[in-house]
Each structure stands twice: as C-alpha cells, then as structure tokens.
Design an enzyme around this catalytic site. Structure first.
Site, PDB file in Angstrom:
ATOM      1  N   GLU A 282       0.821  -1.211   0.000  1.00  0.00           N
ATOM      2  CA  GLU A 282       0.000   0.000   0.000  1.00  0.00           C
ATOM      3  C   GLU A 282       0.858   1.265   0.000  1.00  0.00           C
ATOM      4  OE1 GLU A 282      -4.072  -1.561   2.121  1.00  0.00           O
ATOM      5  OE2 GLU A 282      -2.525  -0.735   3.438  1.00  0.00           O
ATOM      6  N   ASP A 361      -8.633  -8.472   3.545  1.00  0.00           N
ATOM      7  CA  ASP A 361      -8.403  -7.337   4.448  1.00  0.00           C
ATOM      8  C   ASP A 361      -9.573  -7.152   5.399  1.00  0.00           C
ATOM      9  OD1 ASP A 361      -7.425  -5.052   5.634  1.00  0.00           O
ATOM     10  OD2 ASP A 361      -7.828  -3.732   3.940  1.00  0.00           O
ATOM     11  N   GLU A 389     -13.067  -1.760  11.195  1.00  0.00           N
ATOM     12  CA  GLU A 389     -12.901  -0.905  10.014  1.00  0.00           C
ATOM     13  C   GLU A 389     -13.955  -1.186   8.955  1.00  0.00           C
ATOM     14  OE1 GLU A 389      -9.540  -0.289   6.468  1.00  0.00           O
ATOM     15  OE2 GLU A 389      -9.092  -1.476   8.258  1.00  0.00           O
TER      16      GLU A 389
END
Length: 800
Positions: A282, A361, A389
């Site tokens: 990332e 993820d 998240e």
C-alpha cells in the site's frame, strides 16, 4: 461487615450505577454482589489472601475488586518468592484449609502472572462462580499477546472510531498519561502483555532522539500493569532519518545503523517488547527497492533486536494495489502466500510473520489465510482487527468472536493424520485495537466486547463465542437475566446480521473500499487496482479462484482444503462467491438460487437490525440510563443504515441481473414518497453517486438558505409512523422541520459525525416520528436549512 451494612453498600452502589455510567470501567466495574452471595464468598476466601510473587498493583487491584463486590477486604499479604513450577505468565489459585482456618493463595510465575491470577479470581467472584474449593492453574495458550495501535504522532488515528489518540498529541506524548494507565489495566485484565503505540504506516520520526523520552513516558505508564510497549517503524529509516544513501537490508552500513538505533531504544526503554514493520504494501517502501526479499528485511532488524530479547513482527499484508483488473489471473488473495512461501525457515528465530485472519483485508467473511498452513518453519502470529474498520466502524454492533472462532478452529490439514487448526499453528495473537479518548474507549459500548474477546481468545482460544459473550455481558451490565438474555442474543447474532445486510455468500463487504470503507457502494471494488473484486455482471457474480479455471488461489491450501474449495458443489454457501463466479440462477445447498439468497439475506439482515431496537427497549430501567440511551441511539442508527444497505444492494442486483425478487419486495416501496416527486420550494433534484445509495438514485438538495418539500397524504386514516430519510454530511449542521397542516410535528439538526462529506449511503440517515394521526388530504411539509457545506438533502418520506 454485617449483612445490614452490606445491603446498604449494595443499595448505594446500585443507585449510583443506575444513575449514570460512561463505560470507562468497561468490564471492570466490580459492582456490589447481592448480600447473600457476598457473605458466602467472604467465608469461602477465608481470613486472608496471599499473593506469591505479587506486586503493589496486584494487591491494590485485589483490594479494589473485593471491596467493590463484597464490601469487605480480607487481609492481603505479599510474598516475594516466585514459584518455579508455574510458567512466567501463568498462575495458580488455591483455597487452603488448615483446621478451622482457611485462606486463599494466588501464585504466579512472575509479577505479571500474579496480576493475571488476581484478575481471574475477581472475574470468578463477579460471575458468581464457586470459590470455596479453588485449585486451578492456568497458563496462556500463546506467549505473544499484543494489541497494535494505528495512532499518528499528531493525535489522529487511522481507522480509529473512539476519539483521538490516548498516546499522542502534537507530536508528543500526552502530558497526562493516566488514560494510558487505565488502558493498561484493561489490557492486563485480559492477559495482554504488549501494546504497539504508533501507526504501522509509520512516521520515521518515531525513531528520532527527541521521541525517545516521549516513548519512555508511555512505557512507564503501562509498566505497572505488565504491558510492554512496541513501536512500528518505517523500513526506509536508515535513509530518511539516518542520513544514509540507502536502506538496502544487505548493506553493512544499514545493518550497523539498525543495531545502533535499537541499542539506543533499549537504553531508553529497557523492556521494549519489539518492533513492527509494514513494507512493500500500500505504498510503503520495502526490500523490493533493492531486489531483496522480505526475509532480508525482517532479519536486518531482528538481528539488532535479538541481543535485547526483542521480537520483530513483519506484517504478511503485502500486495500490489495497482493490479490490472483486466487480467483474470490477478488476485490479491494470493499475495501473502506468493510473497512468503519461498521464505519459510529463512527468517531469524525472534522474527514473527504477522498474518491477517483472511487473505484480503478484514472483510465480513473470508476463508482462513492459506499462509497459516504454508509456513512450517517460521513463527506466525494471527492478526485480528478489533476496531471494526469494515464492520460499521463501531456505528454498527458486530461481535467478532464468532468470526474469529471460525478461523481459529479451521483445520488447515498442515500435518498428515493430525488436526491442525489455525490456533495450534500460531505463536502469537495481535489485535488492532485503536481505542481512543472517548469515555467508552471504542465509540460504542457494545464494541468493548470485541476487545475483551480478543484477550480471552489469545489466552484460551478453546473458549466458545457464547462463553465469552456471557462473561463480558455479566461483567459489564450485571446479573439481571433479562439483560443477559437481550445483550447475548444481540451480540451472538450480530455478525450474521451484518453479513446479511452487507455482503453475504462470500461477496465481502460491498462498501466504499476506495473511500471511507463505510457506506454502501457495490461497484467501488470493481475496475481498480485494489483487488477486492467480485466481478458481478448481467449473468452472474463472484471471483473464480479455482485452479481449473480461475486464479489458482484455492490451490494454495493443502490438498484436503483445496479439494473443498475447488468445486462449487463442495464449497460452503457462505464462501461460494469468494471462490467461484456463479450464475444468478445457480442453486445453493440451501435450495435457493444465488440471486434469491442475496435478496432474502438483505431483508433478513434489515429485519434483524430493526429487532435489536425492540429487544434493547426491554431492558430500560434494568441498567443505568446513560448506557441504555447511548446504546439505544446506536442501535436505532444501525437499523436505519441496515435499511439503506438493503435497498441499495437489492436494487443494484435487481437492475444488473434483471431477475425479480420472487417475494415481490425488491424495488417496490408502496409507502414511500420520493422527495423529487414532491412539490419543491427551493429544493433541486440531484443524482447521487453511487446511484443505489438513494431511493430512485435521486435526492433533493437545498442551494439556498431554506427550502421546503411538501405532499398530500393519500393513505389510510389513523396513527402512523412517519419516516424521513435525509442526509447528514460532516461538513455542517443542517436543520430540519416537519409540519402537518402547518403545525410543527418535529424538528432536529443533522449533527452526527458520520465519516463522509458526500450525499451517499454513509450520510443517509433516518428520522422517525411515531404516533402521527393522519387522514387523507393532510399536507406534510419538510423544511430544510443548509449549513456550511451540508445541503439539508432529502431522499424520501415513508409512511407504513
């Protein structure tokens, strides 16, 4: 203490607890027990409690807990001797009887072990478990039980939903670190032995000389609770901070720099637990810049840590976020195994590969990462995300222990003839916690259960999700059976509920993955390099990860597991679309078609979320009013969001597939009046992006100081619930009024702090006005006044 005095203490504490409670004490409330229970426990414990190998902190915590629950404190003694037959973090609790006298001993293999024993004893008492014949020895399943924090030095938190950082503000440690000490107490109570204090997307300045005293202050606040600290570092630090012209891990100058820097760290923090590295992922730089391997990168830091006993955690979350989505063989799920398979056995003994529970993820449902079964000679830790998240960011209640248990108990078939669940393969547990300065730590009282569950599973992964939920509920809300039943029912069903109204059948969470990871956006995961694709088209949906015709991801598992996932016929329904691209008309093991299952799941999830509100209302007056109201508001909001998700996803798949809902629900809203169809005064119709985030793909937005939308009611006479769907952007505080025949019914401000500036699914909000008596020809008028960038947007009014 006499029974009358105990009853008085109980009455006073009960009155206080029903008055107000912020949630700051979480599950460590030590609420007074009923007098008869307290007296029985006092007799069972005896005249004294001896802490063998204990500390003042252990004694004080025991005193605090016993006084709160029992109203009396036996004599507490501390002996310095540390038993050699108990593991360092383990403990033994034993009730000893000698003639007419008896007493209780808590012994540990270290001061930390005694503290864990004290918390275990207090937990037993709080749960009203028998203590008169105790003789129990416990040791943690995993030696490494860490929480990670993604806190930035400026005090913000990446993926933090409970307020600003408890550690940092303006690039310094907080002047008052009492909050850190309180957090250390919570962590110790669930057996957590280390905490990283800064973002894995690390600021190189964390290793600067001026930061060392700040780090040392945080370490000092944690130290009494047996919690060591760790830090995340930027892999390019030798160059960006150290002034070298390289950060090549095989360059001797780089190796020397890391050794000197680590020595400096340990001079400031002698009990530093270790270092965490995120590299080549990332946008973070890594060893690929020099053609080196992840083993090379891990080893250069691990070798510097080894003389100090420190651990190096190297995140297995490595993937290319610029993948060509047009290539059907590209697959983000493959990345961890592809990157680390060839490196097995090539990293130092104090290095640990930190592996996310699933290959993508932290999605709502993923299979266990195949890397757990691949690495045979390398230390592994499982990384679980506590902070939610992709799970509604603590605005939605989602108890994660059932999901974690599915992964931990999953048999990887890593050894022939022997069950090898993930929990047997990992050396460590790492939880991304991200608590903040909000009084209840995580932004949602019910989300505290996830932090508790993580610690309990790291200590004993054989515990069931129900056992953990029942423990937490009793400790947090008290012994009332109605409360226990309601809270446990909500918690234990919440993961499936959230999955149902977001992304069932292995679709992952159909959220805005290129934006805030919060609101619904079905196509956000498509046609980009991030690799969370579901490949929905007019004919079918799902990612083909088979060996025969897809990306080959299924083949990364051992043969016994790969065989199950290779064929749609043997793949479990809940993961079908993660592994296979299937026609909408394909029949699942449930007997439903894929498309009908998608419709039904979303309506089921919406109804379950609405039912949480009805369930919660049953316990009004049975817990303190503050937490009752705050959780009620959160559950009402969640129910409104579940409806947004339901309508958005079923509308998108109805439009894409062209296959109607056999139950006639999708796309049909007979009780709904669209705002753009009302008589508008100042309001302007505008399209929404993504279109499915608003009913009919349109809303009305107010470009002037005040606007209005009105319509004539044409339904049945009588009392009704009026439901107004509006948008609460976080760039202003718009205000609204609703009038019936010119008389004010309700007014409110859009002052919630939702994670979006846009008019979209994330800002879509619901206002409900109950018990409105209506008759045909009544005029309903909604007035909106914008503020700042918030445009007082309206979607529809629904009157069922």
């Amino acid at each position: 203490m006499r029974g009358g005095q105990t009853a008085l203490v109980l009455a006073c504490m009960t009155a206080f607890s029903l008055h107000a409670e912020t949630g700051h004490d979480a599950w460590l409330r030590y609420q007074a027990l009923p007098p008869q229970v307290a007296e029985a426990d006092i007799r069972a414990l005896g005249d004294s409690v001896t802490l063998v190998g204990g500390s003042d902190v252990s004694r004080d915590e025991l005193s605090r807990g016993l006084h709160g629950m029992l109203g009396r404190i036996p004599r507490i003694e501390i002996r310095e001797a540390i038993p050699s037959n108990i593991p360092a973090d383990g403990f033994r609790i034993k009730t000893v009887r000698q003639g007419s006298t008896h007493y209780t001993i808590v012994a540990g293999g270290s001061e930390r072990g005694v503290l864990y024993g004290v918390f275990a004893l207090l937990r037993k008492i709080a749960l009203e478990q028998p203590v008169e014949s105790l003789d129990e020895t416990e040791a943690p399943h995993a030696p490494v039980r860490w929480v990670n924090h993604w806190d930035n030095l400026d005090g913000s938190i990446e993926r933090g939903y409970g307020g600003r950082s408890i550690f940092w503000e303006d690039r310094k440690a907080h002047s008052d670190l009492s909050r850190v000490s309180d957090y250390g107490r919570l962590l110790a109570s669930i057996g957590i032995n280390a905490c990283s204090i800064n973002n894995v997307n690390a600021d190189p300045a964390i290793l600067s000389a001026e930061m060392l005293p700040e780090i040392a202050r945080i370490a000092a606040a944690f130290r009494p609770w047996g919690v060591r600290i760790a830090i995340s570092v930027d892999f390019s630090s030798p160059k960006t901070l150290g002034g070298l012209d390289t950060f090549d891990p095989l360059d001797p100058r780089v190796s020397a720099w890391w050794s000197a820097k680590v020595d400096e760290l340990y001079r400031a923090i002698p009990d530093l637990a270790g270092i965490i590295i995120k590299a080549d992922s990332e946008g973070r730089v890594g060893p690929s810049a020099y053609g080196r391997t992840h083993a090379d990168a891990a080893n250069v830091v691990a070798r510097a840590l080894k003389p100090h006993g420190g651990l190096l955690f190297y995140r297995g979350f490595v993937y290319d976020h610029h993948m060509d989505w047009r290539n059907p063989k590209n697959d983000r799920a493959r990345a961890a195994d592809d990157n680390f398979r060839s490196l097995d056995g090539k990293v130092e003994s104090n290095a640990v590969v930190q592996i996310k529970n699933g290959p993508i993820d932290f999605q709502v449902r993923e299979p266990a990462s195949p890397l757990f079964g691949t690495l045979e000679k390398t230390n592994q830790a499982i990384e679980l995300q506590i902070t939610q998240e992709y799970f509604g960011q603590a605005r939605h209640t989602v108890f994660l222990a059932p999901m974690w248990k599915e992964v931990l108990d999953f048999d990887m078939h890593a050894q022939a003839g022997k069950p090898t669940p993930v929990k047997a393969l990992v050396k460590g547990f790492v939880g991304v916690s991200n608590v903040g300065l909000d009084e209840n730590w995580l932004g949602n009282h019910l989300s505290q259960a996830n932090l508790y569950a993580f610690g309990r599973l790291a200590w004993n992964p054989d515990l069931s999700a129900r056992e953990i939920s029942e423990e937490w509920t009793r400790l947090t809300f008290g012994p009332d059976p109605t409360v226990d039943s309601v809270v446990n029912d909500i918690q234990l069903s919440s993961w499936k509920t959230y999955e149902n109204y977001t992304g069932p059948l292995g679709l992952q969470t159909l959220t805005d993955i290129t934006g805030n990871h919060y609101g619904v956006n079905v196509e956000a995961s498509e046609r980009n390099g991030w690799g969370q694709w579901h490949n929905a088209d007019a004919q079918g949906v799902g990612m083909d990860r088979s060996v025969k015709s897809g990306t080959g991801f299924a083949g990364q598992y051992r043969a016994e597991v790969a065989k199950v996932y290779e064929s749609p016929a043997s793949t479990p329904d809940e993961l079908l679309l993660f592994f296979h691209h299937m026609p909408y008309t394909y029949r699942l093991h449930s007997g439903k078609t894929v498309i009908q299952s998608l419709y039904d799941s979303h309506y089921d999830g919406d109804e379950a979320a609405a039912n949480y509100v009805r369930q919660w209302r049953k316990i009004q007056g049975l817990i303190d009013e503050q937490r009752y109201k705050e959780v009620l508001a959160q559950l009402e909001y969640q129910a409104g969001q579940a409806e947004v998700w339901r309508d958005a996803v079923v509308s998108w798949f109805l439009k894409t597939s062209g296959i109607p809902d056999e139950k006639g629900r999708a796309g049909k809203h007979p009780d709904r009046v669209e705002a753009e169809a009302m008589q508008l005064e100042g309001y302007t119709p505008v399209p929404v992006n993504p279109w499915e985030a608003a009913s009919g793909g349109m809303v009305v937005s107010c470009p002037i100081s005040r606007c209005a939308a009105r319509f004539v009611y044409e339904g049945s006479a009588g009392p009704h619930e009026v439901r107004i769907r509006y948008f609460d952007q976080n760039i202003g505080v718009a205000s609204f009024r609703i009038l019936l025949n010119g008389q004010l019914l309700d007014q409110w401000v859009a002052a919630d702090r939702l994670p979006t500036q846009k008019i979209d699914g994330g800002s879509s909000s619901l206002r409900i006005v109950p018990g409105v008596v209506l008759k045909p020809s009544d005029e309903i008028r909604i007035e909106g006044s914008p503020d700042g960038g918030e445009s007082a947007a309206l979607d529809y009014v629904e009157i069922p």
